[in-house]
Design a protein around this motif. Structure first.
Motif, PDB file in Angstrom:
ATOM      1  N   LEU A  47       0.868  -1.175   0.000  1.00  0.00           N
ATOM      2  CA  LEU A  47       0.000   0.000   0.000  1.00  0.00           C
ATOM      3  C   LEU A  47       0.906   1.226   0.000  1.00  0.00           C
ATOM      4  CD1 LEU A  47      -2.663  -1.051   2.685  1.00  0.00           C
ATOM      5  CD2 LEU A  47      -2.589  -1.605   0.240  1.00  0.00           C
ATOM      6  N   THR A  48       0.706   2.104  -0.958  1.00  0.00           N
ATOM      7  CA  THR A  48       1.637   3.213  -1.132  1.00  0.00           C
ATOM      8  C   THR A  48       0.893   4.427  -1.652  1.00  0.00           C
ATOM      9  OG1 THR A  48       3.648   3.863  -2.359  1.00  0.00           O
ATOM     10  CG2 THR A  48       2.251   2.237  -3.403  1.00  0.00           C
ATOM     11  N   GLY A  49       1.542   5.581  -1.573  1.00  0.00           N
ATOM     12  CA  GLY A  49       0.913   6.799  -2.062  1.00  0.00           C
ATOM     13  C   GLY A  49       1.541   7.262  -3.364  1.00  0.00           C
ATOM     14  N   ASP A  50       1.009   8.329  -3.933  1.00  0.00           N
ATOM     15  CA  ASP A  50       1.533   8.779  -5.229  1.00  0.00           C
ATOM     16  C   ASP A  50       2.947   9.343  -5.102  1.00  0.00           C
ATOM     17  OD1 ASP A  50      -0.433  10.541  -3.893  1.00  0.00           O
ATOM     18  OD2 ASP A  50       0.177  12.055  -5.324  1.00  0.00           O
ATOM     19  N   GLY A  51       3.231  10.054  -4.029  1.00  0.00           N
ATOM     20  CA  GLY A  51       4.600  10.560  -3.841  1.00  0.00           C
ATOM     21  C   GLY A  51       5.548   9.430  -3.518  1.00  0.00           C
ATOM     22  N   ASP A  52       5.128   8.574  -2.604  1.00  0.00           N
ATOM     23  CA  ASP A  52       5.933   7.438  -2.143  1.00  0.00           C
ATOM     24  C   ASP A  52       6.325   6.528  -3.309  1.00  0.00           C
ATOM     25  OD1 ASP A  52       6.874   6.056   0.323  1.00  0.00           O
ATOM     26  OD2 ASP A  52       5.477   4.480  -0.279  1.00  0.00           O
ATOM     27  N   CYS A  53       5.364   6.278  -4.161  1.00  0.00           N
ATOM     28  CA  CYS A  53       5.539   5.257  -5.195  1.00  0.00           C
ATOM     29  C   CYS A  53       6.097   5.821  -6.501  1.00  0.00           C
ATOM     30  CB  CYS A  53       4.178   4.616  -5.414  1.00  0.00           C
ATOM     31  SG  CYS A  53       3.914   3.864  -6.962  1.00  0.00           S
ATOM     32  N   THR A  81       1.102  -7.403  -5.083  1.00  0.00           N
ATOM     33  CA  THR A  81      -0.074  -6.610  -5.452  1.00  0.00           C
ATOM     34  C   THR A  81       0.101  -5.214  -4.859  1.00  0.00           C
ATOM     35  OG1 THR A  81      -1.473  -8.559  -5.512  1.00  0.00           O
ATOM     36  CG2 THR A  81      -2.586  -6.425  -5.299  1.00  0.00           C
ATOM     37  N   VAL A  82       0.141  -4.228  -5.736  1.00  0.00           N
ATOM     38  CA  VAL A  82       0.400  -2.853  -5.310  1.00  0.00           C
ATOM     39  C   VAL A  82      -0.873  -2.026  -5.460  1.00  0.00           C
ATOM     40  CG1 VAL A  82       1.820  -0.803  -5.703  1.00  0.00           C
ATOM     41  CG2 VAL A  82       2.763  -3.085  -6.142  1.00  0.00           C
ATOM     42  N   VAL A  83      -1.257  -1.366  -4.375  1.00  0.00           N
ATOM     43  CA  VAL A  83      -2.403  -0.456  -4.438  1.00  0.00           C
ATOM     44  C   VAL A  83      -1.879   0.955  -4.154  1.00  0.00           C
ATOM     45  CG1 VAL A  83      -4.660   0.133  -3.485  1.00  0.00           C
ATOM     46  CG2 VAL A  83      -3.963  -2.282  -3.647  1.00  0.00           C
ATOM     47  N   VAL A  84      -2.010   1.830  -5.143  1.00  0.00           N
ATOM     48  CA  VAL A  84      -1.533   3.204  -4.986  1.00  0.00           C
ATOM     49  C   VAL A  84      -2.700   4.107  -4.596  1.00  0.00           C
ATOM     50  CG1 VAL A  84      -0.389   5.159  -6.074  1.00  0.00           C
ATOM     51  CG2 VAL A  84       0.210   2.842  -6.749  1.00  0.00           C
ATOM     52  N   PHE A  85      -2.556   4.738  -3.455  1.00  0.00           N
ATOM     53  CA  PHE A  85      -3.550   5.722  -3.011  1.00  0.00           C
ATOM     54  C   PHE A  85      -3.148   7.045  -3.665  1.00  0.00           C
ATOM     55  CE2 PHE A  85      -5.021   3.746   1.295  1.00  0.00           C
ATOM     56  CZ  PHE A  85      -4.538   2.490   0.994  1.00  0.00           C
ATOM     57  N   ASN A  86      -3.752   7.348  -4.800  1.00  0.00           N
ATOM     58  CA  ASN A  86      -3.354   8.546  -5.533  1.00  0.00           C
ATOM     59  C   ASN A  86      -4.274   9.713  -5.190  1.00  0.00           C
ATOM     60  OD1 ASN A  86      -2.628  10.520  -7.305  1.00  0.00           O
ATOM     61  ND2 ASN A  86      -3.483   9.511  -9.115  1.00  0.00           N
ATOM     62  N   ASN A  87      -3.789  10.574  -4.310  1.00  0.00           N
ATOM     63  CA  ASN A  87      -4.587  11.762  -3.960  1.00  0.00           C
ATOM     64  C   ASN A  87      -3.973  13.027  -4.538  1.00  0.00           C
ATOM     65  OD1 ASN A  87      -2.387  12.104  -2.334  1.00  0.00           O
ATOM     66  ND2 ASN A  87      -3.487  12.069  -0.397  1.00  0.00           N
ATOM     67  N   ASP A  88      -3.031  12.840  -5.471  1.00  0.00           N
ATOM     68  CA  ASP A  88      -2.451  13.956  -6.232  1.00  0.00           C
ATOM     69  C   ASP A  88      -1.599  14.914  -5.405  1.00  0.00           C
ATOM     70  OD1 ASP A  88      -3.687  13.138  -8.600  1.00  0.00           O
ATOM     71  OD2 ASP A  88      -5.465  14.354  -8.234  1.00  0.00           O
ATOM     72  N   ILE A  89      -1.208  14.516  -4.200  1.00  0.00           N
ATOM     73  CA  ILE A  89      -0.556  15.504  -3.340  1.00  0.00           C
ATOM     74  C   ILE A  89       0.224  14.795  -2.234  1.00  0.00           C
ATOM     75  CG2 ILE A  89      -2.322  15.826  -1.513  1.00  0.00           C
ATOM     76  CD1 ILE A  89      -1.000  18.764  -3.543  1.00  0.00           C
ATOM     77  N   TYR A  90       1.213  15.468  -1.650  1.00  0.00           N
ATOM     78  CA  TYR A  90       1.828  14.979  -0.410  1.00  0.00           C
ATOM     79  C   TYR A  90       0.980  15.491   0.747  1.00  0.00           C
ATOM     80  CZ  TYR A  90       6.137  13.635  -2.845  1.00  0.00           C
ATOM     81  OH  TYR A  90       7.057  13.032  -3.668  1.00  0.00           O
ATOM     82  N   GLY A  91       0.222  14.616   1.356  1.00  0.00           N
ATOM     83  CA  GLY A  91      -0.685  15.045   2.411  1.00  0.00           C
ATOM     84  C   GLY A  91      -0.007  15.177   3.758  1.00  0.00           C
ATOM     85  N   SER A 140       3.100  16.374  -6.202  1.00  0.00           N
ATOM     86  CA  SER A 140       3.726  15.069  -6.439  1.00  0.00           C
ATOM     87  C   SER A 140       3.828  14.854  -7.946  1.00  0.00           C
ATOM     88  CB  SER A 140       2.872  13.963  -5.816  1.00  0.00           C
ATOM     89  OG  SER A 140       1.873  13.533  -6.733  1.00  0.00           O
ATOM     90  N   PRO A 141       4.467  13.750  -8.365  1.00  0.00           N
ATOM     91  CA  PRO A 141       4.549  13.496  -9.809  1.00  0.00           C
ATOM     92  C   PRO A 141       3.187  13.192 -10.433  1.00  0.00           C
ATOM     93  CG  PRO A 141       6.184  12.198  -8.614  1.00  0.00           C
ATOM     94  CD  PRO A 141       5.269  12.783  -7.595  1.00  0.00           C
ATOM     95  N   LEU A 142       2.163  13.037  -9.606  1.00  0.00           N
ATOM     96  CA  LEU A 142       0.827  12.789 -10.152  1.00  0.00           C
ATOM     97  C   LEU A 142      -0.081  14.000 -10.030  1.00  0.00           C
ATOM     98  CD1 LEU A 142       0.158   9.085  -9.109  1.00  0.00           C
ATOM     99  CD2 LEU A 142       1.050   9.997 -11.221  1.00  0.00           C
ATOM    100  N   THR A 143       0.405  15.074  -9.455  1.00  0.00           N
ATOM    101  CA  THR A 143      -0.406  16.291  -9.396  1.00  0.00           C
ATOM    102  C   THR A 143      -0.643  16.778 -10.824  1.00  0.00           C
ATOM    103  OG1 THR A 143       0.678  16.879  -7.323  1.00  0.00           O
ATOM    104  CG2 THR A 143      -0.530  18.631  -8.442  1.00  0.00           C
ATOM    105  N   PRO A 144      -1.892  16.937 -11.233  1.00  0.00           N
ATOM    106  CA  PRO A 144      -2.146  17.365 -12.617  1.00  0.00           C
ATOM    107  C   PRO A 144      -1.441  18.682 -12.923  1.00  0.00           C
ATOM    108  CG  PRO A 144      -4.182  16.628 -11.571  1.00  0.00           C
ATOM    109  CD  PRO A 144      -3.138  16.677 -10.492  1.00  0.00           C
ATOM    110  N   GLN A 145      -0.838  18.730 -14.096  1.00  0.00           N
ATOM    111  CA  GLN A 145      -0.068  19.918 -14.471  1.00  0.00           C
ATOM    112  C   GLN A 145      -0.955  21.163 -14.396  1.00  0.00           C
ATOM    113  OE1 GLN A 145       1.446  19.973 -18.491  1.00  0.00           O
ATOM    114  NE2 GLN A 145       3.229  21.178 -17.881  1.00  0.00           N
ATOM    115  N   GLY A 146      -0.423  22.183 -13.786  1.00  0.00           N
ATOM    116  CA  GLY A 146      -1.161  23.443 -13.669  1.00  0.00           C
ATOM    117  C   GLY A 146      -1.936  23.588 -12.370  1.00  0.00           C
ATOM    118  N   SER A 147      -2.058  22.485 -11.588  1.00  0.00           N
ATOM    119  CA  SER A 147      -2.806  22.662 -10.333  1.00  0.00           C
ATOM    120  C   SER A 147      -1.925  23.257  -9.246  1.00  0.00           C
ATOM    121  CB  SER A 147      -3.461  21.365  -9.848  1.00  0.00           C
ATOM    122  OG  SER A 147      -3.001  20.250 -10.474  1.00  0.00           O
ATOM    123  N   TYR A 148      -2.595  23.613  -8.171  1.00  0.00           N
ATOM    124  CA  TYR A 148      -1.920  24.361  -7.116  1.00  0.00           C
ATOM    125  C   TYR A 148      -1.554  23.476  -5.932  1.00  0.00           C
ATOM    126  CZ  TYR A 148      -3.389  28.285  -9.886  1.00  0.00           C
ATOM    127  OH  TYR A 148      -3.541  29.155 -10.924  1.00  0.00           O
TER     128      TYR A 148
END
Lengths: 383, 275, 70
Positions: free
Chosen positions: B94-100, B119-129, B136-144
């Protein structure tokens, strides 16, 4: 893998492989780096034969992580590296110390800083071995000076790791790792092997970090049915983080105490010609070989010299050094760096004796003649 | 199984309620993981759950399994060691978007390349919480984000494409809104032999939502509902029509030799040669 | 937490009032209190689809009973 009793020509790195196998290693994860690579190569060939696993990971950090994972799954695990890789492994070495995961890390020291001189010897990682990871962690580091001792201390590294649930570093240097000597290895069945203590409690009431009488908690493996939690966060005896300072205090003090209080002491040193020595040479690893030759030659010339050789770099053999300092007129500390062991000697001796460093960082080894010359200089001034 | 039975069987109830913020998707994903483990019928005693560092990586602490909370980004490396040492164990990461995808990105592509049975489950919340809302690398381009006060410059990864390209043999994407589908996707991943990867589009109302005009968990789930396109529907749409949307469902599945099984053959070969 | 079968219960100690159950219940079974936490105001409309349980981030909602969903 059966050892035969005949003498054989082995390098230090090869002896490390043989020692690891004799100690029962069943997992190696590593990344190629000079001058440690022969250890990975030897175990890549040997581990499958004993039903163990070898993996070359994507980097040094991953190697250390995989070693910790394998150890938690119940097998004896190790990695081998050199300076730059040793730096990269440090965060996870701290995890192994905090979560009490037995494992062995071999660092075949090479010339640094940075990429340095990859094939040249140095003893520049002694302080990194002690303080490389952040926080007040305890560590054990062993420094063999010969091929046969590399075998013995590799076994001891695993034994200490298993007994004390702690990472143990085997600090070779390029000279010890690559030199070849004729050695006779003991048959596997005569090698004293220690295995971690497993819990006997009911899994329902089991407290995974409740220490046993030697301050070491018994250790189940993943899959044994204990459903335990392992974390690098400060935790209490249940293994779960609490966020309380007093729990962290209790934990970190115990991590140190389990090593410091161990009987017989983990810290040890070889004493040679020390009884009447006025000039004591303190040297470890490959440098101790030159120091021994220099002491022998000094004795021939009528100088009462002796050798004190730390076998454990960490814990530093404080009692032995302190005692020798009390009796000696001077201590000479030759090392292949700009002064790392000497800092400990100075700290421990508390001004009881004159301390003379001898440092070399031109990628050459320290010769017996150099040490002898220093002994003679010092002898001329102490009387 | 009722929620009470699920909690009793699979969680460390004394550790609940969890630390996550109101409306955080982590609890929904953790619930889905537990239900998927139950649905897939895994042996609880022979299952290890490994995580890295971050909000999502706290999930294993609440789960009644052998659990390993590692260093930042390294969950897959630790998990690889566990799996290689005892291939009979089921190992879930179990990992996050920044972590993974950031600090652990190298481990991700190499674990996928090996096709090791994790089995990898990525909790992608688009941010380092955990650190308060950095991109993070998954934060949509242009977001804040707190470290992108003028909007992110970085292009964001499509993690599923990355894992597929690296050699992962089961790749899926779900959301916290489409919870039933998510359970099925994770369950299928658990049943797949090889490297299975499930990205879960989740929500961090506290640190991502508030900065990006999605001020509540409800608004963020509405956004998921409006922008997720199931695989079958996506197949009928043009790239133009798919612009700004994301595809959910099973995205890739293939059969390929699994790492620990291939290594077992190495062991047999090495032992045979010794005779 | 009550465990009467067939009765939706909300564990108020665990509920953090995110409002997901209220907003997405297809049958509009819940109403928000002043603090945002859900109250079951329309229990008869419940179809036992189970989405509130599945989407509750806090494991705070129970449909009660053993069967739901499928």
């Amino acid at each position: 893998m059966a050892n035969d009793r005949r003498a054989q020509l082995l390098s230090g790195n090869e002896a490390c492989v043989r020692g690891a196998l004799a100690a029962g290693v069943r997992f190696f994860a590593g990344y190629p780096i000079t001058p440690s690579t022969e250890i990975a190569e030897g175990l890549a060939a040997a581990l499958p034969k004993v039903g163990g696993t070898f993996i070359q990971m994507e980097d040094e950090i991953a190697s250390m992580g995989a070693v910790i994972g394998a150890s938690l799954a119940g097998v004896k695990a190790m990695t081998a590296t050199s300076g730059p890789g040793f730096s990269l492994k440090q965060e996870n070495i701290g995890f192994a110390a905090m979560a009490e995961v037995p494992c062995v890390i071999v660092d075949v020291q090479r010339y640094g800083p940075s990429t340095g001189l990859p094939t040249s010897p140095a003893q520049g990682d002694i302080m990194q071995a002690r303080w490389g990871t952040h926080g007040d962690h305890p560590i054990i580091a062993l420094m063999p000076a010969s091929v046969r001792e590399t075998f013995d201390l590799t076994v001891e590294a695993f034994n200490l790791a298993e007994e004390l649930r702690t990472p143990v570093i085997l600090l070779l240097d390029e000279i010890v790792g690559h030199m070849r000597e004729r050695v006779e290895l003991p048959p596997d069945e005569s090698v004293h092997v220690v295995n971690r203590t497993k819990p006997v409690e009911d899994p329902e009431t089991f407290q995974p970090y409740k220490p046993g009488p030697n301050l070491v908690p018994p250790m189940p493996a993943f899959g044994d049915g204990y459903h335990f939690h392992v974390t690098g966060l400060a935790h209490d005896e249940s293994g779960f983080p609490t966020g309380r300072g007093q729990d962290a205090d209790r934990l970190v003090r115990r991590l140190h105490a389990k090593i410091q209080n161990r009987k017989p002491p983990v810290a040890r040193a070889e004493e040679w010609q020390l009884e009447d020595a006025e000039i004591v040479v303190v040297a470890a690893g490959s440098v101790a070989r030159s120091a021994r030759a220099a002491v022998r030659e000094a004795r021939v010339r009528g100088i009462k010299a002796g050798l004190l050789r730390p076998i454990t770099a960490w814990p530093f053999p404080e009692n032995e050094v302190r005692e020798a300092a009390r009796r000696a007129a001077a201590m000479i500390v030759p090392e292949l760096n700009l002064g790392q062991i000497v800092r400990e000697v100075e700290r421990v001796s508390g001004g009881e004796t004159k301390i003379v460093p001898l440092n070399r960082i031109d990628a050459e080894l320290i010769t017996p003649a150099e040490i002898l010359e220093r002994i003679q200089e010092v002898a001329a001034h102490v009387d | 199984m009722s929620i009470e039975e699920l909690l009793e069987r699979y969680t460390r109830r004394d550790k609940l309620p969890h630390i996550w913020c109101p409306g955080c998707g982590n609890g929904i994903i953790m619930g889905a993981v537990i239900r998927a483990l139950d649905q897939a019928g895994v042996d609880q005693k022979k299952t290890v759950i490994v995580s890295g560092i971050g909000c999502s990586s706290r999930a294993p602490g609440y789960m009644k399994f052998d659990t390993l909370h590692t260093t930042h980004g390294r969950a897959l490396a630790y998990a690889t060691g566990v799996k290689l040492a005892r291939p009979e164990l089921k190992v879930v990461v179990l990992t996050g978007d920044g972590d993974c995808a950031a600090i652990g990105g190298n481990h991700l592509i190499h674990a996928a390349r090996r096709n090791i049975d994790l089995t990898v489950v990525v909790f992608n919340n688009d941010i380092y919480g955990m650190t308060g809302g950095q991109y993070s690398p998954l934060t949509p381009q242009g977001s804040y984000a707190t470290t992108a006060p003028y909007g992110t410059v970085d292009r964001n990864f499509d993690l599923c494409e990355l894992v597929k390209a690296a050699g992962g043999t089961y790749v899926a994407r779900g959301t916290t809104y489409h919870t039933r589908m998510l359970i099925d996707l994770i369950s299928a991943g658990l049943g797949h032999k090889g490297f299975s990867f499930i990205e879960v589009v989740s929500q961090c109302p506290m640190y991502y939502g508030r900065k990006n005009k999605l001020a509540s968990a409800v608004a963020m789930l509405e956004w998921q509902k409006e922008h997720a396109v199931p695989v079958k529907a996506a197949a009928k749409l043009t790239p133009e029509q798919l612009k700004g949307k994301f595809v959910i469902g099973e995205l890739h599945r293939e059969e390929a030799p699994e790492y620990t099984e291939v290594y077992a053959e190495v062991v047999a070969r090495a032992r045979g040669e010794e005779k | 937490m009550e465990k009467a079968p067939g009765v939706i219960t909300v564990n108020e100690k665990w509920c953090k009032g995110c409002g997901i159950c209220i907003a997405f219940c297809p049958a509009k079974v819940f109403t928000a209190r002043e603090d945002g936490k859900p109250v079951v105001t329309n229990p008869d409309a419940c179809t036992r689809c189970g989405l509130c349980e599945l989407r509750c981030p806090d494991f705070a909602i129970s449909l009660g009973g053993k069967s739901h969903g499928e």
